[in-house]
Design an enzyme around this catalytic site. Structure first.
Site, PDB file in Angstrom:
ATOM      1  N   ARG A  15       0.799  -1.229   0.000  1.00  0.00           N
ATOM      2  CA  ARG A  15       0.000   0.000   0.000  1.00  0.00           C
ATOM      3  C   ARG A  15       0.833   1.281   0.000  1.00  0.00           C
ATOM      4  O   ARG A  15       0.301   2.368  -0.153  1.00  0.00           O
ATOM      5  CB  ARG A  15      -0.975  -0.011   1.190  1.00  0.00           C
ATOM      6  CG  ARG A  15      -2.174  -0.915   0.944  1.00  0.00           C
ATOM      7  CD  ARG A  15      -3.037  -1.047   2.170  1.00  0.00           C
ATOM      8  NE  ARG A  15      -2.400  -1.880   3.188  1.00  0.00           N
ATOM      9  CZ  ARG A  15      -2.823  -1.970   4.444  1.00  0.00           C
ATOM     10  NH1 ARG A  15      -3.863  -1.278   4.841  1.00  0.00           N
ATOM     11  NH2 ARG A  15      -2.189  -2.742   5.305  1.00  0.00           N
ATOM     12  N   GLY A  77       3.802 -15.449   6.250  1.00  0.00           N
ATOM     13  CA  GLY A  77       3.059 -14.914   7.387  1.00  0.00           C
ATOM     14  C   GLY A  77       3.928 -14.605   8.589  1.00  0.00           C
ATOM     15  O   GLY A  77       5.101 -14.982   8.644  1.00  0.00           O
ATOM     16  N   THR A  78       3.308 -13.918   9.562  1.00  0.00           N
ATOM     17  CA  THR A  78       4.075 -13.417  10.704  1.00  0.00           C
ATOM     18  C   THR A  78       4.599 -14.545  11.605  1.00  0.00           C
ATOM     19  O   THR A  78       5.688 -14.435  12.169  1.00  0.00           O
ATOM     20  CB  THR A  78       3.219 -12.440  11.529  1.00  0.00           C
ATOM     21  OG1 THR A  78       1.913 -13.014  11.737  1.00  0.00           O
ATOM     22  CG2 THR A  78       3.041 -11.115  10.812  1.00  0.00           C
ATOM     23  N   ASN A 384      39.527  29.455  -7.493  1.00  0.00           N
ATOM     24  CA  ASN A 384      40.294  28.311  -6.981  1.00  0.00           C
ATOM     25  C   ASN A 384      40.314  27.128  -7.937  1.00  0.00           C
ATOM     26  O   ASN A 384      40.952  26.137  -7.682  1.00  0.00           O
ATOM     27  CB  ASN A 384      39.735  27.866  -5.621  1.00  0.00           C
ATOM     28  CG  ASN A 384      38.289  27.427  -5.708  1.00  0.00           C
ATOM     29  OD1 ASN A 384      37.508  27.976  -6.478  1.00  0.00           O
ATOM     30  ND2 ASN A 384      37.928  26.424  -4.931  1.00  0.00           N
TER      31      ASN A 384
HETATM   32  C1  UD1 Z   1      -0.708  -7.997  11.740  1.00  0.00           C
HETATM   33  C2  UD1 Z   1      -1.398  -8.843  12.801  1.00  0.00           C
HETATM   34  C3  UD1 Z   1      -2.646  -8.112  13.281  1.00  0.00           C
HETATM   35  C4  UD1 Z   1      -2.239  -6.764  13.837  1.00  0.00           C
HETATM   36  C5  UD1 Z   1      -1.485  -5.962  12.772  1.00  0.00           C
HETATM   37  C6  UD1 Z   1      -0.911  -4.714  13.378  1.00  0.00           C
HETATM   38  C7  UD1 Z   1      -0.891 -11.146  12.204  1.00  0.00           C
HETATM   39  C8  UD1 Z   1      -1.403 -12.385  11.604  1.00  0.00           C
HETATM   40  N1  UD1 Z   1      -1.746 -10.126  12.243  1.00  0.00           N
HETATM   41  O1  UD1 Z   1      -1.568  -7.913  10.630  1.00  0.00           O
HETATM   42  O2  UD1 Z   1      -3.302  -8.859  14.292  1.00  0.00           O
HETATM   43  O3  UD1 Z   1      -3.368  -6.053  14.247  1.00  0.00           O
HETATM   44  O4  UD1 Z   1      -0.374  -6.726  12.265  1.00  0.00           O
HETATM   45  O5  UD1 Z   1      -0.250  -3.962  12.401  1.00  0.00           O
HETATM   46  O6  UD1 Z   1       0.224 -11.116  12.668  1.00  0.00           O
HETATM   47  N2  UD1 Z   1       5.908  -9.798   7.908  1.00  0.00           N
HETATM   48  C9  UD1 Z   1       6.985 -10.618   7.648  1.00  0.00           C
HETATM   49  N3  UD1 Z   1       6.777 -11.792   6.959  1.00  0.00           N
HETATM   50  C10 UD1 Z   1       5.569 -12.172   6.534  1.00  0.00           C
HETATM   51  C11 UD1 Z   1       4.464 -11.341   6.808  1.00  0.00           C
HETATM   52  C12 UD1 Z   1       4.661 -10.166   7.485  1.00  0.00           C
HETATM   53  O7  UD1 Z   1       8.107 -10.301   8.021  1.00  0.00           O
HETATM   54  O8  UD1 Z   1       5.490 -13.252   5.936  1.00  0.00           O
HETATM   55  C13 UD1 Z   1       6.106  -8.560   8.638  1.00  0.00           C
HETATM   56  C14 UD1 Z   1       5.718  -7.323   7.836  1.00  0.00           C
HETATM   57  O9  UD1 Z   1       6.832  -6.795   7.139  1.00  0.00           O
HETATM   58  C15 UD1 Z   1       5.238  -6.348   8.915  1.00  0.00           C
HETATM   59  C16 UD1 Z   1       4.721  -7.269  10.013  1.00  0.00           C
HETATM   60  O10 UD1 Z   1       5.274  -8.538   9.759  1.00  0.00           O
HETATM   61  O11 UD1 Z   1       6.309  -5.567   9.442  1.00  0.00           O
HETATM   62  C17 UD1 Z   1       3.194  -7.349  10.003  1.00  0.00           C
HETATM   63  O12 UD1 Z   1       2.761  -7.843   8.763  1.00  0.00           O
HETATM   64  P1  UD1 Z   1       1.463  -7.297   8.040  1.00  0.00           P
HETATM   65  O13 UD1 Z   1       1.277  -8.023   6.780  1.00  0.00           O
HETATM   66  O14 UD1 Z   1       1.499  -5.811   8.014  1.00  0.00           O
HETATM   67  O15 UD1 Z   1       0.343  -7.799   9.077  1.00  0.00           O
HETATM   68  P2  UD1 Z   1      -1.127  -7.266   9.208  1.00  0.00           P
HETATM   69  O16 UD1 Z   1      -1.964  -7.887   8.175  1.00  0.00           O
HETATM   70  O17 UD1 Z   1      -1.107  -5.789   9.300  1.00  0.00           O
HETATM   71 CA    CA Z   2       0.422  -3.985   9.089  1.00  0.00          CA
END
Ligand code: UD1
Ligand code: CA
Length: 448
Positions: A15, A77-78, A384
């Site tokens: 975004r 994913g996170t 210079n």
């Molecule tokens: C996540 C949370 C959500 C929270 C929100 C806050 C999860 C599943 N959900 O959602 O509950 O309210 O953040 O901002 O965790 N990242 C990685 N690898 C990945 C995916 C993400 O390193 O595979 C990193 C991203 O760079 C970012 C962070 O993790 O810094 C969060 O990822 P993002 O995709 O923004 O999560 P949200 O969907 O916002």
């Molecule tokens: Ca986020």
């Protein structure tokens, strides 16, 4: 208890609509991730582990040794992201702080409070929550009838009823390490095809443990940055925070909202900043200075009692009681000794101006050394550069350079010497003599 931090920065940040990885977008001259790294380091006293993926090389290059890096490829994913840190940290830490890298306003204070909470309980999960109507797509915190946390539901999966929950997950956790590494392996794939870190909360509850929560009151702390609009909001807030701290430390600001100070800048007591003051990089301003209006200073040291009006300074050094402006430009290697006066339209590059020297009106000095108490007349120019090389100029102590003098370098003007108006100096002028004309010739010895 041993403590480490894992910072998640592997995501793409779609975004932002940018070729630059999200966490490298600049806030007050520093990449966004710098703020999270700094806060984490202050609390753990160790180098944070950063999980990188999208734009990994660029992130590593920009942030350098501020973090240790692990690559997450692909980004699943996170939960999957945190898993990548296990080889680096397993057995080496008791608690793991996990923070998302897009939250630059998060303070070390809040992280410290969370760690304290984690240390004083035996449960495996402690986390920050925030209560607000502005839900920003955050996951919702679920609580049972006894008001204990029972899980987190992502906005995309939430029921209409759950969407009405206003306690949110900003994404700051502290886990017991041994539990974390084991539990991560048990996360099930989400409907979106990702391993959600947030599932750990429900898992810990199912095991009969209590989740510790820290509710932050300052909503600004947990603004996550997803768009450039958020970026601008975060920068404004960071700026307010920095300005406030400096005002409380004894710096006056005529209009704080128009003063821009980067982290890393230092200011002395009783200094006054007028509107339109921009202080960048590694700038140090002394006590009792008056800066601005409309002054830009970068990587420059300014001594006590200086006054700088509507000027631009980069890579310069000013001793005490220097007076400058309006409209001066100091470039790299400009060194103005104590009590130098520079009036309007002066440019100085890689040059030293001795104590008490005056350069009142539209002049250029490059690669020049000027002794003490010299007078640089209006329109003086050091020539210079011959198109290929740069050459030095020396102006002795107490010399008087007449208006519109061209000093064709390399050239030396002796101590106490004078040049006539419009002189073009191509040969050295001995001390205490007067040279005039084009090219300049010595016509007279002067009294010492
Ligand atoms: C996540 C949370 C959500 C929270 C929100 C806050 C999860 C599943 N959900 O959602 O509950 O309210 O953040 O901002 O965790 N990242 C990685 N690898 C990945 C995916 C993400 O390193 O595979 C990193 C991203 O760079 C970012 C962070 O993790 O810094 C969060 O990822 P993002 O995709 O923004 O999560 P949200 O969907 O916002
Ligand atoms: Ca986020």
């Amino acid at each position: 208890m041993r403590l480490s931090a894992v910072i998640l920065a592997g995501g793409q940040g779609t975004r932002m609509k940018s070729n630059l990885p999200k966490v490298l977008h600049s806030l007050l001259g520093k990449p966004m991730a710098w703020y999270t790294l700094e806060a984490a380091r202050q609390v753990t006293h160790s180098t944070p582990v950063m999980v990188i993926g999208h734009g990994a090389d660029q992130v590593r290059q920009t942030l350098g040794d501020q973090a240790e890096y692990v690559l997450q490829q692909p980004q699943l994913g996170t939960g999957h992201a945190v898993m990548q840190a296990e080889p680096l940290l397993a057995g080496k830490t008791d608690l793991v702080l996990v923070i998302y890298a897009d939250m630059p306003l998060l303070t070390a204070q809040t992280l410290g409070n969370l760690v304290e909470k984690a240390q004083s309980h035996t449960g495996p999960v402690s986390m920050v929550t925030v209560t607000t109507d502005e839900t920003r797509g955050f996951g919702r915190i679920l609580r049972d009838t006894r008001q204990q946390v029972s899980g987190i539901v992502e906005e995309a999966q939430a029921t209409a009823e759950q969407l009405n929950i206003h306690e949110l997950n900003p994404g700051v956790y502290c886990f017991r390490a041994t539990w974390l590494w084991e539990a991560l392996k048990r996360i099930q794939l989400s409907p979106k095809g990702e391993y959600y870190l947030t599932d750990l909360v429900g898992m810990a509850v199912a095991e009969g443990t209590v989740i510790q929560t820290l509710n932050v009151e300052d909503l600004n702390e947990v603004i996550g940055i997803n768009t450039r609009l958020h970026l601008a909001q975060a920068e404004a807030l960071l700026r307010q925070r920095i300005n406030r701290d400096w005002m409380l430390a004894g710096v006056s600001m005529i209009d704080p909202s128009s003063v821009y100070i980067e982290p890393g800048v230092t200011l002395g007591q009783d200094t006054i900043l007028w509107p339109g003051t921009y202080l960048h990089g590694n700038t140090q301003i002394g006590e009792g200075c008056v800066i601005g209006p409309n002054t830009i200073i970068k990587d420059t040291k300014v001594g006590d009692g200086c006054s700088l009006l509507a000027s631009v300074l980069e890579g310069a050094l000013l001793e005490e009681h220097v007076e400058m402006g309006p409209y001066c430009h100091l470039r790299k290697g400009a060194h103005l000794c104590k009590g130098v006066h520079m009036g309007n339209f002066g440019e100085v590059k890689n040059s030293t101006l001795g104590p008490g020297t005056k350069m009142g009106h539209f002049s250029y000095l490059g690669d020049t050394t000027v002794g003490a108490e010299a007078n640089i007349g209006a329109g003086t120019i050091t020539c210079n550069y011959d198109g290929t090389h740069k050459y030095p100029t020396e102006i002795g102590e107490g010399a008087f350079i007449g208006s519109d003098t061209m000093l064709v370098a390399p050239v030396k003007v002796g101590a106490g010497a004078k040049t006539g108006a419009g002189a073009v100096v191509t040969k050295d002028i001995p001390p205490h003599s007067l040279a005039v004309g084009v090219p300049a010739r010595v016509i007279k010895e002067l009294k010492k």
